[in-house]
Scaffold this motif. Sequence first.
Motif, PDB file in Angstrom:
ATOM      1  N   HIS A  41       0.840  -1.207   0.000  1.00 40.18           N
ATOM      2  CA  HIS A  41       0.000   0.000   0.000  1.00 40.18           C
ATOM      3  C   HIS A  41       0.870   1.251   0.000  1.00 40.18           C
TER       4      HIS A  41
ATOM      5  N   HIS B  75       1.135   5.201  -2.628  1.00 39.43           N
ATOM      6  CA  HIS B  75       0.360   5.994  -3.609  1.00 39.43           C
ATOM      7  C   HIS B  75       1.267   6.430  -4.741  1.00 39.43           C
TER       8      HIS B  75
ATOM      9  N   GLY C  84      -2.776   2.084  -3.253  1.00 41.56           N
ATOM     10  CA  GLY C  84      -3.909   1.920  -2.337  1.00 41.56           C
ATOM     11  C   GLY C  84      -5.098   2.809  -2.662  1.00 41.56           C
TER      12      GLY C  84
ATOM     13  N   LYS D 186     -11.070  -0.551  -2.935  1.00 42.75           N
ATOM     14  CA  LYS D 186     -10.694   0.221  -1.750  1.00 42.75           C
ATOM     15  C   LYS D 186     -11.820   1.112  -1.258  1.00 42.75           C
TER      16      LYS D 186
ATOM     17  N   ASP E 116       2.212   3.257   2.802  1.00 47.03           N
ATOM     18  CA  ASP E 116       1.222   4.295   2.464  1.00 47.03           C
ATOM     19  C   ASP E 116       1.956   5.557   1.999  1.00 47.03           C
TER      20      ASP E 116
HETATM   21 ZN   LIG Z   1      -3.297   5.089   1.405  1.00 44.62          ZN
END
Ligand SMILES: [Zn+2]
Length: 387
Positions: free
Chosen positions: A62, A64, A91, A157, A278
């Motif tokens: 995960h 971006h 993600g 998601k 993330d």
């Molecule tokens: Zn995220």
Amino acid sequence: MYDLLIKGGRVIDPAQNIDDKLDIAINGDKIAAVAKDIPPTESKKIIDASGKIVTPGLIDLHCHVFDSIHKISVEPDIAGVRQGVTTVGDGGSAGEATFAAFPKYVIPPAKTRVFCFIHLCSFGLIPEPELRDWDEVKLEAIAETIESHRSLIKGVKLRLVGNLVAREGIKVVEVLQKIAKKFGLPIMVHIGDMDRQVPPSLTQEFLPLMEPGDILSHIYTGNPGNPLRPDGTVLPEMRAAMERGVIMDTAIGRNNLNFEVAKKSLAQGILPTTLSTDLTHRSLTGPTYSLPVTMAKFMALGLDLKQVIQMTTINPARALKEDGRIGSLKPGMEADISILELSSGKWKLEDALRQTVEATQMLTPSLTIKAGEPISPQPVAQPEPMS
Ligand SMILES: [Zn+2]
């Protein structure tokens, strides 16, 4: 004659229960052999990995990477091969209305292998918080997009934030689950609402809906909706989810790691299945930096080296249902390999609240091998050691 031979490293491949000084031979883009003392004369090219850790190519489940379209996303290679990571999962930066830009513009220039979780919201994470109303959920269009990109899309998601979820609660999760199930895909659900729009009790309410293979994001968030009760004990629904095989993912980012929550959860046996960053431009120069730094952070919190490697290789490969191809160094698998340096010293690593833990070990990428091609890592930023 092999194309490439990686000699003398400490090979750690949790999928095969290997931790030994071994050589790895590569032919083309596949692993050809893993064995002791393969003669250098049998390969066209040699890489000396002595003193280094050699693992299956790291996988960041995960982050971006919807570069230039989602403003805070980074280029896939910045989260990927430049950090010692050979595969990344996006993600949910893109929804059905924007998804086509991934295969057309974002993925072709990248050396990193990219998979995507498509957002339930048509516009993905633009704007934030997304999902203001039901007209941002177009189920037919999502289905068409998944149908057209079956090998690229690995799940659907939803973030438990925003107006629609605040108003409709669990109904939105049920819609998510229905569309994902139609394609045999897992759902990826974000818990923790910094804007305090969504009732924190929704976490406890929706967790029983999560099925084996579904992905729970931000398991150690300190934000409202986090999985600890006021007395510091973990929600029983959280433990039950872990025990039935829900993927417990860290997705730490800038805002979703709280050391107190992590320490209390770990002490109660709530372990991550996968470590993910993330990563965005908001966390690239700290507090997150990269997947190897995230691994070091969790070693500082008490996990051991083999655990953090398992959580960034075979476990995320299984979560992506790509474990027949990546996540291990078995002969025949993709020649995705990370060569890492494990150094000793003192580092202060931060969580979302700028609380610190002291790390005594740091992992730094030394060489990335993606599908047989050696690539020199160039991390954008690294935490400074304390003198
Ligand atoms: Zn995220």
